[in-house]
Scaffold this active site. Structure first.
Site, PDB file in Angstrom:
ATOM      1  N   SER A   1       0.713  -1.400  -0.110  1.00  0.00           N
ATOM      2  CA  SER A   1      -0.199  -0.166  -0.202  1.00  0.00           C
ATOM      3  C   SER A   1       0.847   1.093  -0.060  1.00  0.00           C
ATOM      4  CB  SER A   1      -0.969  -0.059   0.784  1.00  0.00           C
ATOM      5  OG  SER A   1      -1.680   1.491   1.095  1.00  0.00           O
TER       6      SER A   1
ATOM      7  N   TYR B   1      -1.418  -0.053  10.412  1.00  0.00           N
ATOM      8  CA  TYR B   1      -1.914  -0.325   8.971  1.00  0.00           C
ATOM      9  C   TYR B   1      -0.488   0.108   8.169  1.00  0.00           C
ATOM     10  CZ  TYR B   1      -3.913  -1.216   4.402  1.00  0.00           C
ATOM     11  OH  TYR B   1      -3.608  -1.426   2.871  1.00  0.00           O
TER      12      TYR B   1
ATOM     13  N   LYS C   1       2.019  -3.329   6.231  1.00  0.00           N
ATOM     14  CA  LYS C   1       2.593  -3.222   5.437  1.00  0.00           C
ATOM     15  C   LYS C   1       4.030  -3.121   4.832  1.00  0.00           C
ATOM     16  CE  LYS C   1      -1.704  -4.624   3.559  1.00  0.00           C
ATOM     17  NZ  LYS C   1      -1.475  -5.877   2.799  1.00  0.00           N
TER      18      LYS C   1
HETATM   19  C1  WQD Z   1      -9.102  10.024   0.841  1.00  0.00           C
HETATM   20  C2  WQD Z   1      -9.405  11.646   0.744  1.00  0.00           C
HETATM   21  C3  WQD Z   1      -9.837  12.437   2.797  1.00  0.00           C
HETATM   22  C4  WQD Z   1     -13.419  11.146   3.443  1.00  0.00           C
HETATM   23  C5  WQD Z   1      -6.293   5.110   2.315  1.00  0.00           C
HETATM   24  C6  WQD Z   1      -5.146   4.147   3.417  1.00  0.00           C
HETATM   25  C7  WQD Z   1      -5.762   2.511   3.241  1.00  0.00           C
HETATM   26  C8  WQD Z   1      -5.217   2.474   1.765  1.00  0.00           C
HETATM   27  C9  WQD Z   1      -5.570   3.982   0.573  1.00  0.00           C
HETATM   28  C10 WQD Z   1      -5.496   0.897   1.051  1.00  0.00           C
HETATM   29  C11 WQD Z   1      -8.264  12.260   2.013  1.00  0.00           C
HETATM   30  C12 WQD Z   1     -10.266  12.587   2.116  1.00  0.00           C
HETATM   31  C13 WQD Z   1     -11.988  11.283   2.850  1.00  0.00           C
HETATM   32  C14 WQD Z   1     -14.284  12.020   3.516  1.00  0.00           C
HETATM   33  C15 WQD Z   1     -12.610  13.414   3.023  1.00  0.00           C
HETATM   34  N1  WQD Z   1      -5.780   1.587   1.296  1.00  0.00           N
HETATM   35  N2  WQD Z   1     -11.628  12.129   2.657  1.00  0.00           N
HETATM   36  N3  WQD Z   1     -14.405  12.983   3.378  1.00  0.00           N
HETATM   37  O1  WQD Z   1      -6.375   7.879   3.568  1.00  0.00           O
HETATM   38  O2  WQD Z   1      -5.698   8.549   1.277  1.00  0.00           O
HETATM   39  O3  WQD Z   1      -5.302   6.397   1.788  1.00  0.00           O
HETATM   40  O4  WQD Z   1      -6.393   4.743   0.990  1.00  0.00           O
HETATM   41  O5  WQD Z   1      -3.750   0.711   0.908  1.00  0.00           O
HETATM   42  O6  WQD Z   1      -6.944   2.625   3.164  1.00  0.00           O
HETATM   43  O7  WQD Z   1      -4.328   4.438   3.140  1.00  0.00           O
HETATM   44  O8  WQD Z   1      -8.010   7.244   1.796  1.00  0.00           O
HETATM   45  O9  WQD Z   1     -10.563   7.412   0.825  1.00  0.00           O
HETATM   46  O10 WQD Z   1      -9.260   8.367   3.751  1.00  0.00           O
HETATM   47  O11 WQD Z   1      -8.822   9.823   1.719  1.00  0.00           O
HETATM   48  O12 WQD Z   1     -12.516  14.603   2.701  1.00  0.00           O
HETATM   49  O13 WQD Z   1     -15.987  11.287   3.681  1.00  0.00           O
HETATM   50  O14 WQD Z   1     -10.395  12.133   1.040  1.00  0.00           O
HETATM   51  O15 WQD Z   1      -8.807  13.759   3.540  1.00  0.00           O
HETATM   52  O16 WQD Z   1      -7.767  13.431   1.400  1.00  0.00           O
HETATM   53  P1  WQD Z   1      -6.712   7.613   2.378  1.00  0.00           P
HETATM   54  P2  WQD Z   1      -9.771   7.691   1.862  1.00  0.00           P
END
Ligand code: WQD
Length: 322
Positions: A118, A142, A146
């Protein structure tokens, strides 16, 4: 060639199984703790708890019975917030399970492994565009589980004849079909769709970041493009003599939260405007893949857009509502 997919009943794993079935004999191992059996058809399924010590013997039997030549190890937990609350469970389910699979592969002389890693191994990268040579400094259990998995795979590849690739997924979204969709509202698109389905406003976790429109920027990759990257990884391993490498799986292009949610509002026809809320602790402003290595080594390029991801995820929601 027979390919074993652990976690093959999961959201990403089932897309890989579906695509692999067109060209290979596929076998699935899953404990169905988060995976769903109805996502898989016409392949042998073994319900094995890979965290149990007994799983080494059980997996060896599966590898031998089906003459497995490659393993795609998908079985893992992936919720960042949950990993902070339950670190022991995450190291057990994400790292100990991998150790058991590697032990079985070595004992049965299975030569090829693709490991599901990841972008979380990078933590909060300094540069907006992240390459595989950049520092890995995970900021949650997490991501750490990984990264430990990558070290384990690297060291086993050095010590044995196993050849392996760790695929560092950026932000996976979308669905190849409604029944394979991600049903857990844990990431941006699934959380936003869940909010709309409840008549609530999707949330923008902060719009004061140092990005073009102030909201967070990520590299979204369609789950079907991700699945094809795993098949390309096996092809690469079959041809190369390299024992180990880590490869980013991303498009190389970022999209902001506001851009993604604007697509969702348009696709859904919703009149509910997303709402800006406080930042989420630990979120970096931008995380986008340098996708040079995957394009050069695997000759892989993504084919789906963010719009495709939003449309396919939304239509899966409509399908689920019946
Ligand atoms: C994406 C963007 C949030 C929800 C995750 C984890 C892990 C990995 C990759 C597999 C960010 C914003 C989110 C919401 C928002 N997966 N957001 N409102 O944190 O980039 O990474 O995905 O390995 O699961 O590392 O993913 O989808 O949580 O957030 O504004 O209701 O969307 O701040 O900028 P993230 P995410």
């Amino acid at each position: 060639m027979s390919v074993l997919v652990t976690g093959g009943a999961g959201y990403i794993g089932s897309h890989i199984v579906r695509m692999l079935q067109q060209s290979s004999d596929v076998i699935v191992v899953d404990n169905f703790s988060t995976g769903r059996r109805e996502r898989i058809t016409d392949v042998p399924i073994y319900d094995i708890d890979l965290a149990a010590d007994s799983s080494v013997r059980e997996v060896r039997l599966v590898l031998r019975r089906h003459d497995v030549r490659a393993v795609i190890h998908m079985a893992a937990l992936k919720q960042v917030g949950e990993s902070v609350e339950q670190p022991v469970r995450y190291y057990r389910e994400n790292t100990q399970t991998l150790a058991h699979v590697l032990e079985a592969m070595e004992a049965e002389s299975v030569p090829l492994l693709v490991f599901s890693s990841s972008a979380a191994v990078y933590g909060s990268p300094a540069a907006d565009l992240v390459s595989e040579e950049d520092e890995t400094k995970p900021v949650n259990p997490y991501g750490s589980s990984k990264l430990m998995g990558e070290w384990l795979v690297r060291d086993v590849a050095k010590a044995t004849s196993i050849r392996a690739v760790s695929l560092r997924y950026f932000n996976v979204a979308g669905a190849g079909s409604a029944e394979l969709a991600d049903t857990v509202p844990a990431n941006l698109i699934t959380l936003a769709i869940d909010a709309l389905a409840r008549g609530s406003a999707p949330k923008i976790f902060g719009d004061d970041y140092d990005t073009p429109d102030g909201s967070g920027v990520r590299d979204y990759v369609h789950v079907e493009d991700l699945a094809s990257a795993h098949i390309a990884a096996i092809d690469y391993l079959s041809k190369t003599h390299e024992s180990y490498s880590a490869v980013n799986v991303g498009t190389g292009t970022g999209a902001s939260v506001k851009e993604v949610l604007a697509e969702l509002v348009e696709v859904s026809g919703s009149t509910i405007e997303p709402k800006v809320t406080e930042r989420r602790a630990g979120d970096p402003a931008a995380v986008v893949a340098d996708a040079t290595r995957i394009k050069e080594r695997f000759e892989w390029t993504p084919t789906h857009s963010v719009r495709d991801m939003v449309e396919s995820a939304w239509s899966a929601q409509l399908h689920a509502e019946g």
